[in-house]
Enzyme design. Sequence first.
Site: not given
Ligand code: ADP
Length: 161
Positions: A17, A41, A92, A130
């Site tokens: 992120h 949730k 990703r 995450s």
């Molecule tokens: P969501 O629950 O909306 O998917 P996340 O917090 O998991 O939210 O991720 C937010 C955004 O960041 C999404 O577009 C996800 O694909 C991207 N993202 C998550 N992890 C990574 C990573 N390791 N590298 C690049 N983008 C990521």
Amino acid sequence: MRIGIYPGSFDPLTNGHLDIIERAKKLCDRMIIAIARNSEKQPLFTVEERLDMIEQCCLPCKNTRVDIVAFDGLLIDFCRDKQVSFIVRGLRAIVDFEYEYAIALMNRKLAQEIDTVFLMAMSEYSFVSSRMVKEVAGYGGDVSSLVPQFVHTKLREKYSG
Ligand code: ADP
């Protein structure tokens, strides 16, 4: 003024992120990092804890104003309210694509004036999510190279109590 929004659950914030945030900052004059209150949730971290994490880990930026907020309801409504120009999402791997593509098309259907910009993950973080970080940390695995130090400490606090 170009306002970009990076929405997500950030439960918790990872280095993947952070990498997207750093690169997206260069694309806009103002950036909003937005935690979706209703997306998870059963989140591990409360929205307030996640806001705090992002605040602690995002370096202040000279040329871009960065706001860290939480929002309820439809992302597109929030974007219109804040006069957002584009949504930033990270990609990703192929598995992200279908999901992200569907959301981007739906958002465009709802608001044609707001585009979605995808940034490709850095290869070293392309396997980091995450969900996986929580799973590994929950079993006592070392995730220190995948999350900021502050988040690592918070994960240890969660799982040691
Ligand atoms: P969501 O629950 O909306 O998917 P996340 O917090 O998991 O939210 O991720 C937010 C955004 O960041 C999404 O577009 C996800 O694909 C991207 N993202 C998550 N992890 C990574 C990573 N390791 N590298 C690049 N983008 C990521």
